[in-house]
Design a protein around this motif. Structure first.
Motif, PDB file in Angstrom:
ATOM      1  N   GLY A  67       4.750   1.332  12.406  1.00 36.56           N
ATOM      2  CA  GLY A  67       3.823   1.433  11.274  1.00 36.56           C
ATOM      3  C   GLY A  67       2.951   0.199  11.147  1.00 36.56           C
ATOM      4  O   GLY A  67       1.755   0.286  10.857  1.00 36.56           O
ATOM      5  N   ALA A  68       3.543  -0.971  11.411  1.00 34.63           N
ATOM      6  CA  ALA A  68       2.773  -2.219  11.340  1.00 34.63           C
ATOM      7  C   ALA A  68       1.695  -2.260  12.421  1.00 34.63           C
ATOM      8  O   ALA A  68       0.589  -2.782  12.193  1.00 34.63           O
ATOM      9  CB  ALA A  68       3.714  -3.415  11.485  1.00 34.63           C
TER      10      ALA A  68
ATOM     11  N   PRO B 210       7.906  -7.616   6.342  1.00 33.69           N
ATOM     12  CA  PRO B 210       7.096  -6.414   6.588  1.00 33.69           C
ATOM     13  C   PRO B 210       6.609  -5.749   5.304  1.00 33.69           C
ATOM     14  O   PRO B 210       5.454  -5.303   5.228  1.00 33.69           O
ATOM     15  CB  PRO B 210       8.054  -5.504   7.368  1.00 33.69           C
ATOM     16  CG  PRO B 210       8.997  -6.435   8.033  1.00 33.69           C
ATOM     17  CD  PRO B 210       9.202  -7.536   7.046  1.00 33.69           C
ATOM     18  N   THR B 211       7.472  -5.664   4.303  1.00 34.80           N
ATOM     19  CA  THR B 211       7.064  -5.044   3.043  1.00 34.80           C
ATOM     20  C   THR B 211       5.928  -5.823   2.383  1.00 34.80           C
ATOM     21  O   THR B 211       4.929  -5.244   1.935  1.00 34.80           O
ATOM     22  CB  THR B 211       8.260  -4.962   2.081  1.00 34.80           C
ATOM     23  OG1 THR B 211       9.278  -4.140   2.663  1.00 34.80           O
ATOM     24  CG2 THR B 211       7.846  -4.363   0.748  1.00 34.80           C
TER      25      THR B 211
ATOM     26  N   VAL C  95       5.682   1.572   6.882  1.00 42.61           N
ATOM     27  CA  VAL C  95       6.375   0.288   6.729  1.00 42.61           C
ATOM     28  C   VAL C  95       7.151   0.241   5.412  1.00 42.61           C
ATOM     29  O   VAL C  95       8.328  -0.145   5.378  1.00 42.61           O
ATOM     30  CB  VAL C  95       5.374  -0.876   6.810  1.00 42.61           C
ATOM     31  CG1 VAL C  95       6.051  -2.198   6.429  1.00 42.61           C
ATOM     32  CG2 VAL C  95       4.794  -0.981   8.206  1.00 42.61           C
ATOM     33  N   LEU C  96       6.503   0.631   4.331  1.00 44.34           N
ATOM     34  CA  LEU C  96       7.155   0.555   3.021  1.00 44.34           C
ATOM     35  C   LEU C  96       8.364   1.478   2.937  1.00 44.34           C
ATOM     36  O   LEU C  96       9.387   1.126   2.328  1.00 44.34           O
ATOM     37  CB  LEU C  96       6.149   0.891   1.925  1.00 44.34           C
ATOM     38  CG  LEU C  96       5.006  -0.115   1.736  1.00 44.34           C
ATOM     39  CD1 LEU C  96       4.003   0.393   0.710  1.00 44.34           C
ATOM     40  CD2 LEU C  96       5.549  -1.477   1.307  1.00 44.34           C
ATOM     41  N   LEU C  97       8.271   2.662   3.544  1.00 44.23           N
ATOM     42  CA  LEU C  97       9.397   3.601   3.491  1.00 44.23           C
ATOM     43  C   LEU C  97      10.535   3.183   4.421  1.00 44.23           C
ATOM     44  O   LEU C  97      11.710   3.199   4.034  1.00 44.23           O
ATOM     45  CB  LEU C  97       8.920   5.007   3.844  1.00 44.23           C
ATOM     46  CG  LEU C  97       8.001   5.689   2.829  1.00 44.23           C
ATOM     47  CD1 LEU C  97       7.562   7.058   3.335  1.00 44.23           C
ATOM     48  CD2 LEU C  97       8.684   5.831   1.482  1.00 44.23           C
ATOM     49  N   SER C  98      10.198   2.808   5.633  1.00 44.21           N
ATOM     50  CA  SER C  98      11.244   2.485   6.606  1.00 44.21           C
ATOM     51  C   SER C  98      11.924   1.151   6.297  1.00 44.21           C
ATOM     52  O   SER C  98      13.077   0.936   6.689  1.00 44.21           O
ATOM     53  CB  SER C  98      10.657   2.460   8.019  1.00 44.21           C
ATOM     54  OG  SER C  98       9.595   1.539   8.105  1.00 44.21           O
ATOM     55  N   ALA C  99      11.228   0.253   5.603  1.00 49.54           N
ATOM     56  CA  ALA C  99      11.853  -1.025   5.240  1.00 49.54           C
ATOM     57  C   ALA C  99      12.986  -0.837   4.233  1.00 49.54           C
ATOM     58  O   ALA C  99      13.835  -1.718   4.087  1.00 49.54           O
ATOM     59  CB  ALA C  99      10.815  -1.983   4.674  1.00 49.54           C
TER      60      ALA C  99
ATOM     61  N   VAL D  98      -0.102  -6.481   1.422  1.00 49.67           N
ATOM     62  CA  VAL D  98      -1.319  -7.263   1.676  1.00 49.67           C
ATOM     63  C   VAL D  98      -2.306  -6.440   2.502  1.00 49.67           C
ATOM     64  O   VAL D  98      -3.521  -6.450   2.247  1.00 49.67           O
ATOM     65  CB  VAL D  98      -0.967  -8.577   2.407  1.00 49.67           C
ATOM     66  CG1 VAL D  98      -2.236  -9.301   2.848  1.00 49.67           C
ATOM     67  CG2 VAL D  98      -0.143  -9.476   1.504  1.00 49.67           C
ATOM     68  N   GLY D  99      -1.795  -5.707   3.493  1.00 44.65           N
ATOM     69  CA  GLY D  99      -2.658  -4.878   4.317  1.00 44.65           C
ATOM     70  C   GLY D  99      -3.347  -3.788   3.529  1.00 44.65           C
ATOM     71  O   GLY D  99      -4.533  -3.511   3.740  1.00 44.65           O
TER      72      GLY D  99
END
Length: 220
Positions: free
Chosen positions: A157-158, A77-78, A44-48, A83-84
C-alpha cells in the motif's frame, strides 16, 4: 523570378492535434494518482491494525500466546499514510513550486512507510515487550516467533502512495488547481468593468444581488 506567398501554410492535422492530445494524458495521470494515493493510504491504515507477529511466552511453568499488531511494532506507516493523504489533497491547493514540494512529500511518505513496514516484518521487540509484561520478567523473550503477511501488505500500500507521488512530480504541473475555474470566471476581463445589476426594490432581487456579491443599495 519566383513569387513569395504571404498566405500561411496550413499545419498538418497531427501537429494541430498535439496540444489537444496532451489533455487526456493529464486527466489519466490525475485520475491514476488520486486512485493510487487514496487506495494505498487505505491499505496502509487497515493493514497496520492487523496482527504482524505472534509467538508464545513462558508464564508459571506454562506458555501463553502473545501477538503484536502493526501499531505495536511500528507506528511509522500509519503516521506517514496520514501525511500522504494530506499531501494528496494539498497537491490541488497549491501551484508551481509549491505543488512540486507537496508532490515530493507525497512520494517520500510512501517510500518511508514502505521502508518501515519492511523493517517491521522481522521485528521481535514488540513481542518481547509483550512477553515481559505478561510474565513479569523484564528479561523474558518470546518463543516460537512467526510473522504474518500483513507487513508486506502494508508495504504494498505504501508503494502505491509512492507511485502517486511520482506521478504528481512528473505530471502535476498540468493538473488543475483547486478553485482555478472559479477565479477565472469571477475575474472581470481587462478593460471591462464588472457587470452590475440594476437595483430594485423587490425583496427577491435584493437577495439575488447579495448572493452575487453586489451592493443592492448602490444606486450609481
Amino acid at each position: 523570378m519566383g513569387y513569395v506567398s504571404a498566405v500561411p501554410v496550413p499545419q498538418p492535422r497531427a501537429a494541430r492535434a498535439g496540444g489537444a492530445a496532451a489533455a487526456p494524458g493529464g486527466r489519466r495521470s490525475l485520475a491514476a494518482a488520486l486512485l493510487l494515493g487514496a487506495l494505498g493510504a487505505t491499505v496502509v491504515l487497515l493493514s497496520a491494525g492487523q496482527i504482524w507477529a505472534q509467538g508464545t511466552a513462558s508464564v508459571g511453568g506454562g506458555t501463553v500466546p502473545v501477538e503484536a499488531d502493526g501499531g505495536a511494532v511500528t507506528g511509522v506507516p500509519t503516521a506517514l499514510a496520514i501525511v500522504g493523504l494530506a499531501a494528496l489533497v494539498a497537491v490541488f491547493a497549491v501551484r508551481r513550486a509549491g505543488r512540486t514540494l507537496v508532490s515530493g512529500l507525497l512520494a517520500l511518505s510512501g517510500a518511508g512507510a514502505a521502508a518501515a513496514a519492511f523493517l517491521g516484518a522481522s521485528d521481535s521487540d514488540a513481542l518481547d515487550a509483550e512477553a515481559a509484561r505478561i510474565s513479569g520478567d523484564t528479561a523474558a523473550t518470546v518463543a516460537g516467533l512467526t510473522h504474518t503477511a500483513w507487513p508486506y501488505v502494508t508495504a504494498g500500500g505504501a508503494l502505491l502512495i509512492l507511485i502517486a507521488g511520482l506521478l504528481a512530480l512528473r505530471y502535476g504541473t498540468s493538473w488543475p488547481a483547486m478553485g482555478g475555474r472559479y477565479e477565472r470566471a469571477a475575474a472581470p476581463r481587462a478593460g471591462r468593468p464588472a457587470p452590475r445589476t440594476a437595483a430594485t426594490d423587490r425583496p427577491e432581487d435584493l437577495w439575488k444581488a447579495l448572493d452575487r456579491g453586489e451592493d443592492p443599495t448602490d444606486k450609481d
